[in-house]
Scaffold this active site. Structure first.
Site, PDB file in Angstrom:
ATOM      1  CB  ILE A   1      -1.012   0.161   1.263  1.00  0.00           C
ATOM      2  CG1 ILE A   1      -1.912  -1.371   1.114  1.00  0.00           C
ATOM      3  CG2 ILE A   1      -1.766   1.229   1.315  1.00  0.00           C
ATOM      4  CD1 ILE A   1      -2.806  -1.536   2.526  1.00  0.00           C
ATOM      5  CB  CYS A   2       1.733   3.750  -2.478  1.00  0.00           C
ATOM      6  SG  CYS A   2       2.401   5.163  -2.505  1.00  0.00           S
ATOM      7  CB  VAL A   3      -0.965   5.569   2.256  1.00  0.00           C
ATOM      8  CG1 VAL A   3      -0.585   4.761   3.551  1.00  0.00           C
ATOM      9  CG2 VAL A   3      -2.217   6.759   2.773  1.00  0.00           C
TER      10      VAL A   3
END
EC number: 2.3.2.23
Length: 208
Positions: free
Chosen positions: A97-99
């Site tokens: 996940i990219c956040v």
């Protein structure tokens, strides 16, 4: 698949106590739509089930996520993965996940609950500008109806309640994390679902 290992022996006793307390608090008072799965033998292996938010292409699904704490946690952010296969701009093929919360916006005082809520919010408001899945990001910006249909189809295939455990392995890639330690929890959840469905069927038969 890369070998998985624990950093629990590298964390300070204070950090371990803090993480375990937060997990137990979330277990007793869960955030809306989030169920944490505690692995008491390894607090660096954190998994949770997130209900797909209403009004999104993910609404009918239950998504399994995993947080892996580094040996420097909380000074450095954990890595986060979707273990359930999902079509989303900010989720790579191996589930990573990219956040921003887990990148440039990370602060040591942000807890596990905040991270899980941020991931849930990402299902409501994707960020195509920092896409790990370029196809999903481009589709969201240029052909939203097609994106929504594709995301909904993936949700219906991989994120149904009965698959919240079995479907987790579908999202594993070469760098994806393992879910074996929580197999017992999966079976209990599935047994409860089956029991509930059986009771509903019996009630319906009585009405006939």
């Amino acid at each position: 698949m890369s070998s998985q290992y624990s950093n629990v022996e590298n964390l300070s006793p204070q950090t371990i106590r803090q993480v375990m307390k937060e997990l137990q608090d979330m277990e007793s008072t869960p955030p809306e739509g989030i169920k944490v799965l505690i692995n008491e033998s390894d607090v660096t292996d954190i998994q949770a089930l997130i209900d797909g938010p209403a009004g999104t292409p993910y609404a009918v699904g239950i998504f399994r996520v995993k947080l892996t704490l580094s040996k420097d946690f909380p000074q450095t952010p954990p890595k986060a993965y979707f273990l359930t296969k999902i079509f989303h701009p900010n989720v790579a093929s191996n589930g990573e996940i990219c956040v921003n919360t887990l990148k440039k916006d990370w602060k040591p005082d942000l807890g596990i609950k905040h991270i899980l809520l941020t991931i849930k919010c990402l299902l409501i408001v994707p960020n195509p500008e920092s896409a790990l899945n370029e196809e999903a990001g481009k589709m969201l910006l240029e052909r939203y109806d097609d994106y929504s249909q594709r995301a909904r189809m993936m949700t219906e295939i991989h994120a149904q309640p009965a698959k919240c455990g079995a479907g987790a392995s579908d999202a594993k890639d070469d760098d994806g994390p393992s879910t074996k330690k929580h197999a017992g929890v999966d079976k209990k959840l599935q047994d409860k679902k089956k029991e509930k469905l059986l009771k509903e069927k019996k009630r319906m038969l009585k009405r006939l």
